[in-house]
Write a protein that holds these residues in place. Sequence first.
Motif, PDB file in Angstrom:
ATOM      1  N   ALA A  76       0.844  -1.202   0.000  1.00  0.00           N
ATOM      2  CA  ALA A  76       0.000   0.000   0.000  1.00  0.00           C
ATOM      3  C   ALA A  76       0.874   1.244   0.000  1.00  0.00           C
ATOM      4  CB  ALA A  76      -0.931   0.010   1.212  1.00  0.00           C
ATOM      5  N   VAL A  77       0.433   2.280  -0.736  1.00  0.00           N
ATOM      6  CA  VAL A  77       1.107   3.579  -0.736  1.00  0.00           C
ATOM      7  C   VAL A  77       0.045   4.665  -0.783  1.00  0.00           C
ATOM      8  CG1 VAL A  77       3.246   2.775  -1.818  1.00  0.00           C
ATOM      9  CG2 VAL A  77       1.359   3.554  -3.260  1.00  0.00           C
ATOM     10  N   ALA A  78       0.377   5.858  -0.236  1.00  0.00           N
ATOM     11  CA  ALA A  78      -0.575   6.977  -0.265  1.00  0.00           C
ATOM     12  C   ALA A  78       0.160   8.290  -0.076  1.00  0.00           C
ATOM     13  CB  ALA A  78      -1.635   6.815   0.819  1.00  0.00           C
ATOM     14  N   PHE A  79      -0.264   9.306  -0.832  1.00  0.00           N
ATOM     15  CA  PHE A  79       0.213  10.677  -0.640  1.00  0.00           C
ATOM     16  C   PHE A  79      -0.816  11.471   0.139  1.00  0.00           C
ATOM     17  CE2 PHE A  79       3.166  10.051  -4.236  1.00  0.00           C
ATOM     18  CZ  PHE A  79       4.279  10.742  -3.764  1.00  0.00           C
ATOM     19  N   GLY A  80      -0.329  12.402   0.958  1.00  0.00           N
ATOM     20  CA  GLY A  80      -1.189  13.388   1.576  1.00  0.00           C
ATOM     21  C   GLY A  80      -1.134  14.673   0.772  1.00  0.00           C
ATOM     22  N   GLN A  81      -0.832  15.793   1.444  1.00  0.00           N
ATOM     23  CA  GLN A  81      -0.727  17.075   0.753  1.00  0.00           C
ATOM     24  C   GLN A  81       0.707  17.446   0.414  1.00  0.00           C
ATOM     25  OE1 GLN A  81      -3.317  19.109  -0.297  1.00  0.00           O
ATOM     26  NE2 GLN A  81      -4.502  17.285   0.196  1.00  0.00           N
ATOM     27  N   GLU A  82       1.659  16.641   0.873  1.00  0.00           N
ATOM     28  CA  GLU A  82       3.066  16.949   0.641  1.00  0.00           C
ATOM     29  C   GLU A  82       3.633  16.070  -0.462  1.00  0.00           C
ATOM     30  OE1 GLU A  82       5.640  17.658   4.047  1.00  0.00           O
ATOM     31  OE2 GLU A  82       3.923  17.310   5.349  1.00  0.00           O
ATOM     32  N   ASN A  83       4.311  16.716  -1.406  1.00  0.00           N
ATOM     33  CA  ASN A  83       4.942  15.958  -2.481  1.00  0.00           C
ATOM     34  C   ASN A  83       6.165  15.193  -1.996  1.00  0.00           C
ATOM     35  OD1 ASN A  83       3.264  17.021  -4.716  1.00  0.00           O
ATOM     36  ND2 ASN A  83       4.237  18.967  -4.212  1.00  0.00           N
TER      37      ASN A  83
END
Length: 674
Positions: A76-83
Amino acid sequence: MIRALAITLLFLSSAFAAEPAYQEFRGHKRWVLALAVSPDGKHLVSGSDDQTLRIWDLEQPGKSEVLRTFDTAVTAVAFGQENSRVAVGTWDGQLILCDTKTGETVHEFQEHRETITALTFDPNGTYLASGSADDRLIVWDAESGADLLTMHQGNEYDVTAIAFSPDGATIASGDGENQIKLWDAATGEAIATLDGHSEPITCLAFDPQGRLVSGSWDDTVRVWRDGGTELTLRGHGADITALAIHGNRIVSASEDGTVKVWNGETGKLETTLEGHADAVRCLAISPDGRRVFSGSKEVILAWDLQSAADAQPPTGEVFTAVVALANPKSTKDKRAGDAANAPFSVFLPEGVEPLRGVVFNPFNEATAGQEHWRTAAAHWGFALAGANLLGVRKDELGTITLDGLRELARSSGRPELEHVPLCLVGMSAGGGMCANITAAIPERVIAAASVCLEIGPPNEAAASVPMLTIFGERDGQQMEKLAAKLPDARRAGARWGIAVQWGRKHEFHKANNLIMPFFDAAIRERNDNAAAWLGEKDRWGENPAPIRPVSDPDGFDPATACWFPDASTAHVWQAFVTKNPQLRILAPPGLGAGQELVIHRAGEPVTVKLGTREGIVFEQIAIHLGNRPAAKADGPAREFVLPDLPAGIHSIIAVGLDADGNRHLSEPHTILVR
């Protein structure tokens, strides 16, 4: 060298510039299990069971590097608001926040004991939620790494999917017991349980309206509102594995190897993306919604969803009529409707005067509303009519058809409807009606096409009418019965051909890809047998079936071969009946099988995008329109542009030559151009 070029980017091999159908990203050595796009849309992160986390530069397609390696699969992988930071979960329960430049650990979250199955950030990127096979859903402070909330799914099954609502107030979780649970994101209290899926939940997402979207092993996608199912999206042939949402678009992936794009408001299937050779396990969508990324075995495909505006179906008026029956319908089948009457409907395309003919379906009154047939009929200068003649006596079908056209002529104020010729199309019982109407009034019938019924020309009078019968390989004994009927009918002079849909049962499926060009030729070549071609049905299968002109059969037995009105139709039939084609047309979509209806504009370019089965290397690929070559390239070209198609019915066929000189065909994709 040819293969090396093909595996990183599908290059354009013609003089025309166009966006690719998809780009191939290769680097992983095993299944790609997780994907996420950075908030600025510049990078894609992928996890695989080759135990690597890889980052891709989307401004330099195909360029990637291993960001980090693990002791087990990245699940599993996920981005929030930070690149600069991405959450990563693994098979053994490791959960970290990873720096996207260095690959170093920013935080490690140590509560989970088993596989991390799902990760998502809240809309503000403040909180990270994780689901695990240890039956727990945990909410973390993304900055400090603190464990804020722990929710137990409450059964022995894994937490298989999670999603934050757009306002961040609700978390949804799915499990292997077919249930979806809603939680208060501030308190961790259970709000509701949603039941509806019949198999385990595999993926969840919220749309911008706050509706929950779910995918399951039951092959469906459901859209939920106020605790109930608002839409059920059906079309995949196997487990749903992943979802991605942008605006009004829902994108779904499946074990069937396809990605489908749906209209989230109507539930209508917009397009099917075909290019993977194996199951699709994960999806991600770019922040602008233009690109979708799908992960499978060793490969990621990047799809461009941006397309030019399409032509619109023709406008016109619909009129109805009812014909009283002298003999009431003899069936108790509820589909027959009113036993004493037969209903008719007709669509009259705007600007078509006088009408030259009618496309008529005797067993589907709703045919008058079908946009693909409206477009074809308008091109021919025809009206489009449907009726419900189920239960009408066989010997009265011709008379009732004429009565119905007479009533439609009166109700619409178009007297020519009473006398124009017909093209007949129908499925199952409707196919039998087409044959019997042809037998009763052959002088009025240009051509007839029956689907899913072992029916041919019923009498000598019908033998002069071009007839086509299409059937499913697995539809009872139709193949055996039609193969036995064809020689007797052909020896009697019947203008008849049959076509198999391999692997199909009692279904229309893709039949219109052959029926429309068959009608097109029959209308154009009216009663000109000199233009006819033959197809040898005894040799259809893995290799292209032999076809020859009637004027030069060259070893064929014309009395036992399929008959077609012209060379173009014979070539379309040859591609249609080829089993397990090694070439696939990915775009434009053809007709039927749940594909999006695209009506192209005359004079504007049409981009043809191809896929090939793994292990096949082509020395040359050409695009044909029926029997006419339209484009050609040496090597592994996967994209061609047809620059200036006129209005009409065009059947696109890809023809490839392998290193041994063997000829391979795609299925035909018949398109409509206005």
